[in-house]
Design an enzyme around this catalytic site. Structure first.
Site, PDB file in Angstrom:
ATOM      1  N   LYS A   1       0.836  -1.198   0.000  1.00 40.42           N
ATOM      2  CA  LYS A   1       0.000   0.000   0.000  1.00 40.42           C
ATOM      3  C   LYS A   1       0.876   1.256   0.000  1.00 40.42           C
ATOM      4  O   LYS A   1       0.588   2.229  -0.689  1.00 40.42           O
ATOM      5  CB  LYS A   1      -0.838  -0.001   1.281  1.00 40.42           C
ATOM      6  CG  LYS A   1      -2.193   0.537   1.083  1.00 40.42           C
ATOM      7  CD  LYS A   1      -3.157   0.192   2.207  1.00 40.42           C
ATOM      8  CE  LYS A   1      -2.634  -0.477   3.421  1.00 40.42           C
ATOM      9  NZ  LYS A   1      -2.536   0.297   4.629  1.00 40.42           N
ATOM     10  N   GLY A   2       1.938   1.192   0.780  1.00 42.37           N
ATOM     11  CA  GLY A   2       2.851   2.335   0.879  1.00 42.37           C
ATOM     12  C   GLY A   2       3.503   2.650  -0.455  1.00 42.37           C
ATOM     13  O   GLY A   2       3.494   3.797  -0.900  1.00 42.37           O
TER      14      GLY A   2
ATOM     15  N   GLU B   1      -3.021   7.864   3.175  1.00 45.57           N
ATOM     16  CA  GLU B   1      -2.968   6.399   3.263  1.00 45.57           C
ATOM     17  C   GLU B   1      -3.399   5.954   4.657  1.00 45.57           C
ATOM     18  O   GLU B   1      -2.826   6.361   5.660  1.00 45.57           O
ATOM     19  CB  GLU B   1      -1.537   5.911   2.988  1.00 45.57           C
ATOM     20  CG  GLU B   1      -1.443   4.397   3.064  1.00 45.57           C
ATOM     21  CD  GLU B   1      -0.001   3.868   3.024  1.00 45.57           C
ATOM     22  OE1 GLU B   1       0.911   4.594   2.600  1.00 45.57           O
ATOM     23  OE2 GLU B   1       0.180   2.702   3.433  1.00 45.57           O
TER      24      GLU B   1
ATOM     25  N   GLU C   1      -9.638  -0.790  14.691  1.00 44.20           N
ATOM     26  CA  GLU C   1      -8.974   0.466  15.032  1.00 44.20           C
ATOM     27  C   GLU C   1      -8.935   1.488  13.903  1.00 44.20           C
ATOM     28  O   GLU C   1      -8.650   2.638  14.141  1.00 44.20           O
ATOM     29  CB  GLU C   1      -7.584   0.190  15.577  1.00 44.20           C
ATOM     30  CG  GLU C   1      -6.822  -0.806  14.738  1.00 44.20           C
ATOM     31  CD  GLU C   1      -5.549  -1.292  15.431  1.00 44.20           C
ATOM     32  OE1 GLU C   1      -5.452  -1.198  16.666  1.00 44.20           O
ATOM     33  OE2 GLU C   1      -4.655  -1.749  14.703  1.00 44.20           O
TER      34      GLU C   1
ATOM     35  N   PRO D   1     -11.799 -12.696  -1.395  1.00 45.86           N
ATOM     36  CA  PRO D   1     -11.374 -11.768  -0.336  1.00 45.86           C
ATOM     37  C   PRO D   1     -11.535 -10.304  -0.760  1.00 45.86           C
ATOM     38  O   PRO D   1     -11.901  -9.456   0.063  1.00 45.86           O
ATOM     39  CB  PRO D   1      -9.893 -12.109  -0.126  1.00 45.86           C
ATOM     40  CG  PRO D   1      -9.714 -13.483  -0.664  1.00 45.86           C
ATOM     41  CD  PRO D   1     -10.715 -13.644  -1.764  1.00 45.86           C
ATOM     42  N   THR D   2     -11.324 -10.020  -2.031  1.00 45.33           N
ATOM     43  CA  THR D   2     -11.494  -8.648  -2.520  1.00 45.33           C
ATOM     44  C   THR D   2     -12.961  -8.230  -2.448  1.00 45.33           C
ATOM     45  O   THR D   2     -13.292  -7.113  -2.040  1.00 45.33           O
ATOM     46  CB  THR D   2     -10.963  -8.541  -3.962  1.00 45.33           C
ATOM     47  OG1 THR D   2      -9.565  -8.816  -3.933  1.00 45.33           O
ATOM     48  CG2 THR D   2     -11.197  -7.174  -4.559  1.00 45.33           C
TER      49      THR D   2
ATOM     50  N   LYS E   1     -15.516  -9.764 -12.728  1.00 43.37           N
ATOM     51  CA  LYS E   1     -16.137 -10.091 -11.443  1.00 43.37           C
ATOM     52  C   LYS E   1     -16.019  -8.922 -10.473  1.00 43.37           C
ATOM     53  O   LYS E   1     -16.979  -8.538  -9.825  1.00 43.37           O
ATOM     54  CB  LYS E   1     -15.410 -11.301 -10.829  1.00 43.37           C
ATOM     55  CG  LYS E   1     -16.201 -12.585 -10.893  1.00 43.37           C
ATOM     56  CD  LYS E   1     -15.566 -13.621  -9.995  1.00 43.37           C
ATOM     57  CE  LYS E   1     -16.205 -14.972 -10.263  1.00 43.37           C
ATOM     58  NZ  LYS E   1     -15.398 -16.078  -9.754  1.00 43.37           N
TER      59      LYS E   1
ATOM     60  N   CYS F   1      26.265   6.492  12.334  1.00 40.67           N
ATOM     61  CA  CYS F   1      25.891   6.792  13.714  1.00 40.67           C
ATOM     62  C   CYS F   1      26.688   5.929  14.705  1.00 40.67           C
ATOM     63  O   CYS F   1      27.833   6.229  14.981  1.00 40.67           O
ATOM     64  CB  CYS F   1      24.389   6.658  13.891  1.00 40.67           C
ATOM     65  SG  CYS F   1      23.789   7.587  15.303  1.00 40.67           S
TER      66      CYS F   1
ATOM     67  N   HIS G   1      22.388   9.992   9.983  1.00 40.63           N
ATOM     68  CA  HIS G   1      21.817   8.869   9.225  1.00 40.63           C
ATOM     69  C   HIS G   1      21.536   9.353   7.801  1.00 40.63           C
ATOM     70  O   HIS G   1      20.396   9.675   7.470  1.00 40.63           O
ATOM     71  CB  HIS G   1      20.512   8.391   9.874  1.00 40.63           C
ATOM     72  CG  HIS G   1      20.733   7.666  11.146  1.00 40.63           C
ATOM     73  ND1 HIS G   1      21.149   6.359  11.196  1.00 40.63           N
ATOM     74  CD2 HIS G   1      20.606   8.060  12.433  1.00 40.63           C
ATOM     75  CE1 HIS G   1      21.262   5.972  12.454  1.00 40.63           C
ATOM     76  NE2 HIS G   1      20.946   6.988  13.229  1.00 40.63           N
TER      77      HIS G   1
ATOM     78  N   GLU H   1      21.120   7.830   5.288  1.00 40.66           N
ATOM     79  CA  GLU H   1      20.165   6.951   4.584  1.00 40.66           C
ATOM     80  C   GLU H   1      18.753   7.537   4.565  1.00 40.66           C
ATOM     81  O   GLU H   1      17.918   7.093   3.794  1.00 40.66           O
ATOM     82  CB  GLU H   1      20.173   5.543   5.196  1.00 40.66           C
ATOM     83  CG  GLU H   1      19.679   5.410   6.635  1.00 40.66           C
ATOM     84  CD  GLU H   1      20.794   5.564   7.684  1.00 40.66           C
ATOM     85  OE1 GLU H   1      21.777   6.281   7.390  1.00 40.66           O
ATOM     86  OE2 GLU H   1      20.672   4.991   8.774  1.00 40.66           O
TER      87      GLU H   1
END
Ligand code: GLN
Length: 572
Positions: free
Chosen positions: A17-18, A139, A148, A189-190, A222, A386, A549, A551
């Site tokens: 999803k991300g 998102e 939740e 499931p969809t 479908k 680091c 960091h 990265e």
């Protein structure tokens, strides 16, 4: 008025999803729109800073010092932009804000309730992060059907009412399993995810179907019938070799145009994917490949979580590799292995380069120091991030300067030679045990020394110029000015993100320098004390460490200078 694209996931988590949200963001940018992305995390933790990285994945740090879920990192890597901490909402933050306000008497006389106060807080935060943008992708974490995330879905409906239906669309990202015993793709499931979403009054405008294989006509029919949406809005997104392929695949399905049409809009510019395509091609079929060892502590975490606890490092290596047309083969080595068998450190011979990443506590530290020693003495390119810089400094102090009991007070509070020590400002925090969000966090400026290898890399990659621009902006922002510290009038300074409590003890700097260690950059705090940000060794092909960091500032098409330099040295 910004347009909102709400992305929710069905069936199960971990289907991408991300990266899909980030890809949509990238696509809209390519079509000429100012786009940002917001991540909602329905957990009660205030932020990700106190979650276990080996379980939840690495903590992402923003420029403004937020400790956040990794998805914000995915957005930044795809969209090549800095995303602030306010673009992450957690249930904990929402409730804390409402309760704090109640305690402060701001609702005097009112009964504070789930409805309207919680959705109201969610909406306000989303609007606050949306202001200057054409498109905002929201998102929703977790999976449809989780208890939740109901408050957030409710808030989305309410946001829809306030911004108007025509300014909001919903995208469902779902997964179609192919059970091995029947070898048939299943849509059930969809269908259930669609139904669950409808219970919150939400009917998706697009359904993106993740699966091992492309969707066929039968399944597509479908799904479109069940969801009652037009055929072109059911989009197939099969597995691919690299996530950076996703925007290209979605564009092949004309997703950008379709989303714009749904809003009654047109592209502002002709998208140009040429550069991106070339990078993807280099990731998929690089000219040659190098083997990199990441020496860390890997305890009690099955095989699967490994890569996830250092996602940003993987990605940074990949970005640098794409730029230099080199494939990266990462091997995870547990430093405790070297402690058990001292001779085993010679396995490092096989590697083109060695990285010692960030870390906390004493476990595996001596093994990491052995690996650093091996890299230094055998001229293997080394990058210390680091904790990696701190341990490289200890190794040098012990074996080059002859300070035998050199150590960090994080490991041994009573060491006679605290070459790495807790920052003065952190002492009180640790004494009181106030662990949440209290490290030295976010971007800080480092003043660079002329004629160093590290400065050259920041110049060569164009990062120095970008950072100087950003520094000029920060200088105007009263709330963030402290990030610059004291800058000399004439300076070459860079910005990287941080997350640490300890630092090189200033008392040892002279001794380390006299034996040849170069401190290539420092941060000068407003109180005049200096914090060492970079180290390098001049007579080594690449021995570089940073207290930051880097990265967190590596993007596709815009790699981090230190990773770029490291990969380049490994190829040699
Ligand atoms: N444990 C070290 C510190 O707190 C290093 C932290 C890190 O690697 N992120 O300073």
């Amino acid at each position: 008025m910004p347009k909102y694209i709400v992305v929710a996931g069905g069936v199960m988590s971990g289907v991408g999803k991300g990266v899909t949200s980030a890809s949509i963001g990238k696509i809209l940018q390519e079509h000429g729109f100012k786009t940002t992305a917001i991540k909602i995390d329905p957990y009660i933790n205030y932020d990700a800073g106190t979650l276990r990285p080996t379980e939840h994945g690495e903590v992402w740090v923003t420029d403004d010092g937020g400790e956040i879920d990794q998805d914000l990192g995915t957005y930044e890597r795809f969209m090549d932009m800095d995303i602030p901490r306010k673009n992450n909402l957690t249930t904990g933050q929402i409730y804390k804000a409402v309760i704090d306000r109640e305690r402060a008497g701001k609702y005097l006389g009112e009964t504070v309730q789930f409805i309207p106060h919680i959705p109201e807080e969610i909406k306000n935060r989303i609007k606050d992060a949306s202001d200057e943008y054409d498109f905002v992708i929201v998102e929703i974490g977790g999976t449809i059907g989780d208890y939740e995330n109901i408050p957030f879905l409710f808030a989305m409906k309410s946001l829809e009412r306030s911004v108007g239906e025509k300014n909001m669309i919903y995208i469902l990202i779902t997964y179609l399993p192919i059970p091995s015993h029947i070898e048939e793709m299943k849509t059930k499931p969809t269908q259930q995810a669609i139904r669950l979403l409808s219970e919150s009054g939400i009917f998706p405008d697009f359904i993106i179907c993740r699966a091992k294989k492309p969707l066929d006509i039968v399944r597509k029919k479908k799904i479109e019938t069940y969801a009652n949406i037009i055929s072109e809005h059911v989009i197939s997104e099969p597995d691919i070799d690299t996530v950076y392929q996703i925007p290209l695949d979605l564009e092949r399905e004309k997703l950008g145009e379709k989303i714009l049409r749904q809003f009654g809009m047109k592209s502002r510019k002709e998208p140009n994917w040429e550069g991106w395509k070339k990078l993807v091609e280099k990731i998929r079929a690089p000219k040659n490949t190098i083997k990199i060892a990441i020496v860390g502590k890997y305890i009690d975490i099955g095989d699967y979580a490994l890569a996830d606890s250092y996602v940003s490092i993987n990605q940074s290596l990949m970005h640098a590799g794409a730029e230099l047309n080199v494939g990266i083969d990462i091997n995870w080595l547990d430093s405790k292995m070297f402690e058990k068998d001292k001779n085993s450190v010679s396995v490092l011979k096989k590697y083109g380069g060695i990285i010692v990443p960030g870390g906390f506590g004493s476990s595996g530290v001596e093994g990491k120091i052995m690996a650093i020693n091996y890299a230094r003495e055998n001229n293997i390119p080394f990058l210390g991030l680091c904790y990696g810089l701190q341990l490289a400094t200890i190794e040098f102090a012990r074996n080059v300067c002859g300070i035998k009991d050199a150590n960090t007070t994080e490991v041994n509070a009573k060491t006679g030679a605290p070459v790495i020590d807790v920052q003065v400002s952190q002492k009180d925090i640790l004494d009181k045990g106030m662990y949440g969000g209290t490290m030295r966090l976010g971007a800080y400026a480092a003043v660079m020394k002329e004629r160093t290898k590290i400065l050259k890399l920041y110049e060569e990659t164009g990062r120095l110029a970008d950072d100087e621009k950003r520094i000029a902006e920060l200088a105007k922002d009263k709330t963030q000015k402290f990030r610059l510290g004291i800058l000399p009038k004439e300076h070459k300074a860079v910005l990287e993100r941080h997350r640490h409590r300890y630092e090189v003890n200033p008392a040892y700097i002279q001794q380390l320098e006299s034996k040849g260690m170069i401190f290539s950059g420092y941060h000068e705090r407003e109180d005049g004390t200096k914090l060492m940000e970079y180290i390098e060794l001049p007579n080594h092909p690449y021995f570089v460490g940073t207290q930051a960091h880097p990265e967190f500032k590596s993007r596709m098409g815009n790699p981090s200078p230190l990773f770029y330099g490291f990969v380049k040295a490994c190829v040699k």
